[in-house]
Structure formats: structure tokens, C-alpha cells
Write a protein that holds these residues in place. Structure first.
Motif, PDB file in Angstrom:
ATOM      1  N   GLU A 240     -48.389 -24.310-109.380  1.00 26.83           N
ATOM      2  CA  GLU A 240     -47.422 -25.009-108.548  1.00 26.83           C
ATOM      3  C   GLU A 240     -46.062 -24.750-109.132  1.00 26.83           C
ATOM      4  N   GLY A 241     -45.872 -24.376-110.295  1.00 24.29           N
ATOM      5  CA  GLY A 241     -44.607 -24.413-111.140  1.00 24.29           C
ATOM      6  C   GLY A 241     -44.071 -22.855-111.009  1.00 24.29           C
ATOM      7  N   ALA A 242     -44.930 -21.857-110.847  1.00 28.10           N
ATOM      8  CA  ALA A 242     -44.733 -20.427-111.006  1.00 28.10           C
ATOM      9  C   ALA A 242     -43.510 -19.846-110.162  1.00 28.10           C
ATOM     10  N   PRO A 243     -43.469 -20.247-108.790  1.00 30.63           N
ATOM     11  CA  PRO A 243     -42.276 -19.643-107.942  1.00 30.63           C
ATOM     12  C   PRO A 243     -41.081 -20.226-108.540  1.00 30.63           C
ATOM     13  N   GLY A 244     -40.939 -21.476-108.833  1.00 31.67           N
ATOM     14  CA  GLY A 244     -39.770 -21.911-109.533  1.00 31.67           C
ATOM     15  C   GLY A 244     -39.470 -21.279-110.796  1.00 31.67           C
ATOM     16  N   LEU A 245     -40.278 -20.919-111.657  1.00 27.61           N
ATOM     17  CA  LEU A 245     -40.077 -20.276-112.816  1.00 27.61           C
ATOM     18  C   LEU A 245     -39.743 -18.924-112.576  1.00 27.61           C
ATOM     19  N   VAL A 246     -40.238 -18.152-111.709  1.00 26.17           N
ATOM     20  CA  VAL A 246     -39.674 -16.702-111.268  1.00 26.17           C
ATOM     21  C   VAL A 246     -38.346 -16.847-110.651  1.00 26.17           C
ATOM     22  N   SER A 247     -38.010 -17.749-109.807  1.00 26.64           N
ATOM     23  CA  SER A 247     -36.639 -18.044-109.430  1.00 26.64           C
ATOM     24  C   SER A 247     -35.767 -18.020-110.564  1.00 26.64           C
TER      25      SER A 247
ATOM     26  N   PRO B 116     -49.444 -17.211-112.342  1.00 26.58           N
ATOM     27  CA  PRO B 116     -48.798 -17.720-113.549  1.00 26.58           C
ATOM     28  C   PRO B 116     -47.687 -16.781-113.746  1.00 26.58           C
ATOM     29  N   ALA B 117     -46.599 -17.420-114.201  1.00 27.87           N
ATOM     30  CA  ALA B 117     -45.447 -16.343-114.454  1.00 27.87           C
ATOM     31  C   ALA B 117     -44.753 -16.348-116.086  1.00 27.87           C
ATOM     32  N   GLU B 118     -45.579 -16.942-116.723  1.00 26.84           N
ATOM     33  CA  GLU B 118     -44.941 -17.031-118.115  1.00 26.84           C
ATOM     34  C   GLU B 118     -45.153 -15.661-119.019  1.00 26.84           C
ATOM     35  N   ALA B 119     -45.968 -14.985-118.353  1.00 29.26           N
ATOM     36  CA  ALA B 119     -45.895 -13.417-118.905  1.00 29.26           C
ATOM     37  C   ALA B 119     -44.755 -12.685-118.200  1.00 29.26           C
ATOM     38  N   LEU B 120     -44.453 -13.055-117.240  1.00 28.34           N
ATOM     39  CA  LEU B 120     -43.189 -12.305-116.551  1.00 28.34           C
ATOM     40  C   LEU B 120     -42.255 -12.642-117.274  1.00 28.34           C
ATOM     41  N   VAL B 121     -41.885 -13.960-117.584  1.00 30.89           N
ATOM     42  CA  VAL B 121     -40.817 -14.393-118.302  1.00 30.89           C
ATOM     43  C   VAL B 121     -40.402 -13.222-119.546  1.00 30.89           C
ATOM     44  N   GLU B 122     -41.669 -13.229-120.305  1.00 30.02           N
ATOM     45  CA  GLU B 122     -41.446 -12.526-121.531  1.00 30.02           C
ATOM     46  C   GLU B 122     -41.193 -11.014-121.092  1.00 30.02           C
ATOM     47  N   GLU B 123     -41.584 -10.348-120.157  1.00 29.25           N
ATOM     48  CA  GLU B 123     -41.445  -8.898-119.780  1.00 29.25           C
ATOM     49  C   GLU B 123     -40.013  -8.634-119.392  1.00 29.25           C
ATOM     50  N   VAL B 124     -39.464  -9.858-118.594  1.00 29.45           N
ATOM     51  CA  VAL B 124     -38.060  -9.589-118.461  1.00 29.45           C
ATOM     52  C   VAL B 124     -37.210  -9.548-119.570  1.00 29.45           C
ATOM     53  N   ARG B 125     -37.486 -10.588-120.504  1.00 33.96           N
ATOM     54  CA  ARG B 125     -36.886 -10.752-121.628  1.00 33.96           C
ATOM     55  C   ARG B 125     -37.059  -9.327-122.585  1.00 33.96           C
ATOM     56  N   GLU B 126     -38.069  -8.819-122.835  1.00 34.97           N
ATOM     57  CA  GLU B 126     -38.087  -7.623-123.745  1.00 34.97           C
ATOM     58  C   GLU B 126     -37.577  -6.486-123.083  1.00 34.97           C
ATOM     59  N   ALA B 127     -37.506  -6.346-121.767  1.00 33.57           N
ATOM     60  CA  ALA B 127     -37.119  -5.454-121.066  1.00 33.57           C
ATOM     61  C   ALA B 127     -35.541  -5.198-121.278  1.00 33.57           C
ATOM     62  N   LEU B 128     -34.718  -6.385-121.167  1.00 37.30           N
ATOM     63  CA  LEU B 128     -33.287  -6.392-121.156  1.00 37.30           C
ATOM     64  C   LEU B 128     -32.958  -6.353-122.732  1.00 37.30           C
ATOM     65  N   ALA B 129     -33.813  -6.847-123.626  1.00 36.29           N
ATOM     66  CA  ALA B 129     -33.292  -6.860-125.065  1.00 36.29           C
ATOM     67  C   ALA B 129     -33.433  -5.385-125.684  1.00 36.29           C
ATOM     68  N   ASP B 130     -34.267  -4.611-124.685  1.00 33.16           N
ATOM     69  CA  ASP B 130     -34.402  -3.148-125.060  1.00 33.16           C
ATOM     70  C   ASP B 130     -33.414  -2.364-124.201  1.00 33.16           C
ATOM     71  N   ASP B 131     -32.136  -2.430-124.665  1.00 29.29           N
ATOM     72  CA  ASP B 131     -30.904  -1.812-124.490  1.00 29.29           C
ATOM     73  C   ASP B 131     -30.615  -2.081-122.721  1.00 29.29           C
ATOM     74  N   LEU B 132     -30.848  -3.194-122.466  1.00 34.03           N
ATOM     75  CA  LEU B 132     -30.600  -3.810-121.067  1.00 34.03           C
ATOM     76  C   LEU B 132     -31.361  -2.875-120.052  1.00 34.03           C
ATOM     77  N   ASP B 133     -32.747  -2.851-120.294  1.00 32.31           N
ATOM     78  CA  ASP B 133     -33.399  -1.889-119.315  1.00 32.31           C
ATOM     79  C   ASP B 133     -33.707  -2.777-118.014  1.00 32.31           C
ATOM     80  N   ALA B 134     -32.606  -2.874-117.292  1.00 34.78           N
ATOM     81  CA  ALA B 134     -32.786  -3.715-115.952  1.00 34.78           C
ATOM     82  C   ALA B 134     -33.876  -2.858-115.152  1.00 34.78           C
ATOM     83  N   PRO B 135     -34.101  -1.628-114.950  1.00 34.24           N
ATOM     84  CA  PRO B 135     -35.130  -1.030-114.068  1.00 34.24           C
ATOM     85  C   PRO B 135     -36.509  -1.427-114.331  1.00 34.24           C
ATOM     86  N   ALA B 136     -36.776  -1.433-115.700  1.00 31.31           N
ATOM     87  CA  ALA B 136     -38.063  -2.022-116.251  1.00 31.31           C
ATOM     88  C   ALA B 136     -38.023  -3.808-115.883  1.00 31.31           C
TER      89      ALA B 136
END
Length: 409
Positions: free
Chosen positions: A391-398, A351-371
Motif C-alpha cells: 500500500e505504501g509503494a506508490p506514495g514512496l515512488v512519488s 515494493p519500491a525500496e530497491a527503486l529508491v536506492e537505484e535512483v540514489r545510486e544513479a544520481l550519485a554517479d555523476d548525476l546519471d539522470a537517464p539511468a
């Protein structure tokens, strides 16, 4: 002048977070709160050499700003200039025995190709200094007529003392300003200036150099700072959300530009936030055209390096940090790209829903791309080791990596 084609930005479920970003003027982090249309101006290239990694790192940073805003369901009004007439361009043309306009057109075209390959979202308005001259001349005349500018041997200078907010962008003392002014295109030692820091608004025509009709100013060409001010005011107006560029632009370029605009309009501030990307070094020294220690995006592409790997190399460093380009930085990016592509190539996954939120939070935090990269790394590592049944996880990550990081898997 035309920009480059836009790559499609996938829509993600849910909504992104408002951007918290470091503002050079205040020295701290602020939360940007644009309206339905976020406005950003990023200073463009002087096209006497095409895109080196320092350029790419800067434009990558502000591409992330756009992507964060788009994820909040806002529109983005992005403006970028091209300084297609300036001393360094003219000097390079003379050195190489080339017509300066042909040199500028060729290098600007190569810059567009690099931006397209790196999937940088294009500006809505991509404006050359030359095409902006009809709008620049009246601004210089207004400043002169208001007593905020003066003539010196036919040249016209802006008086920094007419802006009560001068110094509020870079927050440097007078001596530091003077030193940087001398290093970065100013002429603090010129006799007759009211203040050594006063920048040129209009350069009277010089023999053997291009010039344009300056109406009451006489024939000549514009100074560096007023160029960006004219373009920004024309397309964005005062108080736009982000003024962006490399950290070497905080002074004098962004400082002077803010003062020009604030005196012209009587409004403050020119921009809500001044955001600056760090410098990229090679062999221990900042990459610069004057030193010739450059790694070009076009050369890497010609050598067969995947542009997605170049982009991952840029994203592996925080946008505000100064860092050094090495072969290992690129090798690590190539290896990471391979791991991510292997992870999303499976028909199903974790499952990748939590990953989407992690990436969003990292970038919202002063564009923390390494995080953000680290979050995708963790998902990819588990995916490659364990797999999953979503089945939808790989596409969501992409789609997430594409939409928010600009990397096509």
C-alpha cells in the motif's frame, strides 16, 4: 533581488550517497565531501531573453546536485547571480527601443516563473550585478594596488600572468584560449594590453551607457568575471564545493574568475570542483540568443505543455552531453509522464525500496539522470502490467521522483 518560491522536498527513508562528479579542472571524477553545509555557485542569466532549453538544462543539472546533497541530510547554500547590466542586454534594449532596466526586470521575472514551474530549487542568495557593484569596486582597487591589474585608456584589466594557476580550470592551450576569448566577450586584439587574454575588470563610462561611481576607478561598470567573484566571495568564501554553469563558461568565465579570486585572497582553489553542463541544439546548431534558434520554456508552458514533461525531457539526457531538442524528445517525455502517473495512481503496488536506492545510486554517479529514469521506467512498467500489494509503494515512488528528480506526479 529576490529569487523564486521553493517547492517542498519530501524526506525519504534512509540516507543518500555522496556525489561523485566530473571535474573539468582535473578531467576526472571526484567524490565531493562537503561539510554539514554544501556550498554551490551557479552562474545566472543575462536577462535580455528568458529561459530557453539550454538554460533549463543547465539549471536542471545543478538542481539535481542540490537534491543529492539534501538527500544526504546536508543543508545547501546555493548562490546565483543575474548579469543585469552587460553589452548584450544594452544592445537588445537599443534594438527594441526599450529601457534596459525594464527589459532586465521583465525577463528576470519571466525566468523566475519558469524556474518555479520547473520546480527548480531557488538560491539562498540571488544577486544582480548592479546591486553587487559596491562590493566589486574595492576588489578591483585591491587588484590594481597589488600590481595584478593595470589601466588602459581608463579601463582596468586583470593581468592573467599574476596567477600561477591560470589555465588550470579549462586546461586549454594559449591559441585555443585566444580564439575562445574573441568569441566569448573578450578583446584579445586590443592594442596596449599586457597579454591578449587579460580580461576587463572595470569599463570606464561610455557615452550613452549606464555607469556607476567607481571611487578611485572613476565612473564605469564592472567586467563580467569580477561580478561573479565578488558575489561568490561575499556569500560563500574561498574553496566552496561546486562552481557550475554551461560548458561554454569553462573558458573564459570560470577560468578568469578563479584567477581573480586566487590572486585576491592568496588561496587556492577558488572552487573544489568545476562542473559544466552540455549544450542543447536545435536544427543542428547550439541554441543561442545570437542565432535566434531558441525553444523557450515560457512558450511551451503557454502552449499547455506540462512543466513536469519539460523536466523529464531534460532529465532524459546526461547533463554533460550535448544533445538536440526535437518534438520527439518532448513527445517521449509526455508519454513517460503519463506512464509514471498511471503507475502511482493505483492504491497499492510493487515494493519500491530497491527503486529508491537505484535512483540514489544513479544520481550519485555523476548525476546519471537517464539511468534514474530507466529505473523508474522498469518499476512503472511492472506496476502497470502486474500491480502489487504494497500500500505504501506508490506514495514512496512519488516522493522519490519528487525529492530526487524534481518531478511532481
Amino acid at each position: 533581488m529576490h529569487a523564486w518560491p521553493a517547492s517542498e522536498v519530501p524526506a525519504l527513508p534512509g540516507k543518500g550517497r555522496d556525489l561523485r562528479i566530473h571535474d573539468t579542472a582535473t578531467g576526472g571524477r571526484i567524490t565531493l565531501d562537503p561539510g554539514p553545509v554544501a556550498r554551490i555557485y551557479v552562474c545566472g542569466i543575462t536577462p535580455y531573453d528568458a529561459t530557453h532549453m539550454g538554460h533549463a538544462a543547465t539549471y536542471n543539472a545543478f538542481d539535481l546536485v542540490q537534491r543529492v546533497w539534501l538527500d544526504t541530510k546536508r543543508q545547501v547554500h546555493y548562490v546565483q547571480n543575474v548579469t543585469d547590466v552587460d553589452d548584450p542586454l544594452l544592445e537588445r534594449a537599443v534594438r527594441d527601443g526599450q529601457d534596459w532596466t525594464e527589459l532586465a526586470e521583465r525577463e528576470t521575472a519571466l525566468f523566475r516563473e519558469d524556474m518555479t514551474a520547473l520546480r527548480m530549487l531557488p538560491p539562498k542568495h540571488y544577486i544582480g550585478a548592479v546591486e553587487a557593484i559596491p562590493g566589486i569596486v574595492p576588489l578591483v582597487e585591491r587588484l590594481r594596488d597589488a600590481g595584478a591589474a593595470y589601466e588602459l585608456d581608463g579601463d582596468v584589466y586583470f593581468s592573467v600572468e599574476t596567477d600561477p594557476h591560470f589555465g588550470g580550470v579549462s586546461n586549454l592551450d594559449a591559441e585555443a584560449m585566444r580564439l575562445l576569448c574573441a568569441e566569448r566577450g573578450g578583446d584579445p586584439e586590443r592594442p596596449g594590453k599586457k597579454n591578449p587574454l587579460d580580461p576587463m575588470l572595470w569599463m570606464a563610462a561610455r557615452e550613452g551607457e549606464p555607469s556607476w561611481d567607481g571611487a578611485s576607478l572613476g565612473p564605469g561598470r564592472p567586467g563580467w568575471h569580477i561580478e561573479c567573484v565578488a558575489i561568490a566571495l561575499d556569500h560563500l568564501g574561498m574553496g566552496f564545493d561546486v562552481q557550475g554553469g554551461g560548458s561554454d563558461l569553462a573558458f573564459p568565465h570560470h577560468e578568469m574568475g578563479a584567477s581573480h579570486a586566487q590572486v585576491l585572497t592568496g588561496e587556492y582553489p577558488f572552487a573544489q570542483a568545476y562542473v559544466h553542463a552540455g549544450m542543447v541544439a536545435l536544427d543542428g546548431e547550439k541554441m543561442s540568443k545570437s542565432k535566434g534558434n531558441l525553444v523557450f520554456v515560457s512558450k511551451l508552458r503557454h502552449d499547455g505543455v506540462d512543466p513536469a514533461a519539460i523536466r523529464l525531457a531534460l532529465l532524459s539526457h546526461h547533463y554533460r552531453s550535448d544533445w538536440e531538442w526535437t518534438d520527439q524528445v518532448l513527445a517521449d517525455a509526455v508519454e513517460r509522464l503519463g506512464r509514471w502517473r498511471a503507475a502511482v495512481s493505483r492504491p497499492d503496488g510493487l515494493p519500491a525500496e530497491a527503486l529508491v536506492e537505484e535512483v540514489r545510486e544513479a544520481l550519485a554517479d555523476d548525476l546519471d539522470a537517464p539511468a534514474a529514469l530507466a529505473a523508474v521506467d522498469r518499476w512503472a512498467e511492472r506496476q502497470n502490467a502486474e500491480g502489487g500489494t504494497d500500500e505504501g509503494a506508490p506514495g514512496l515512488v512519488s516522493r522519490t521522483v519528487d525529492a530526487l528528480l524534481g518531478v511532481a506526479l
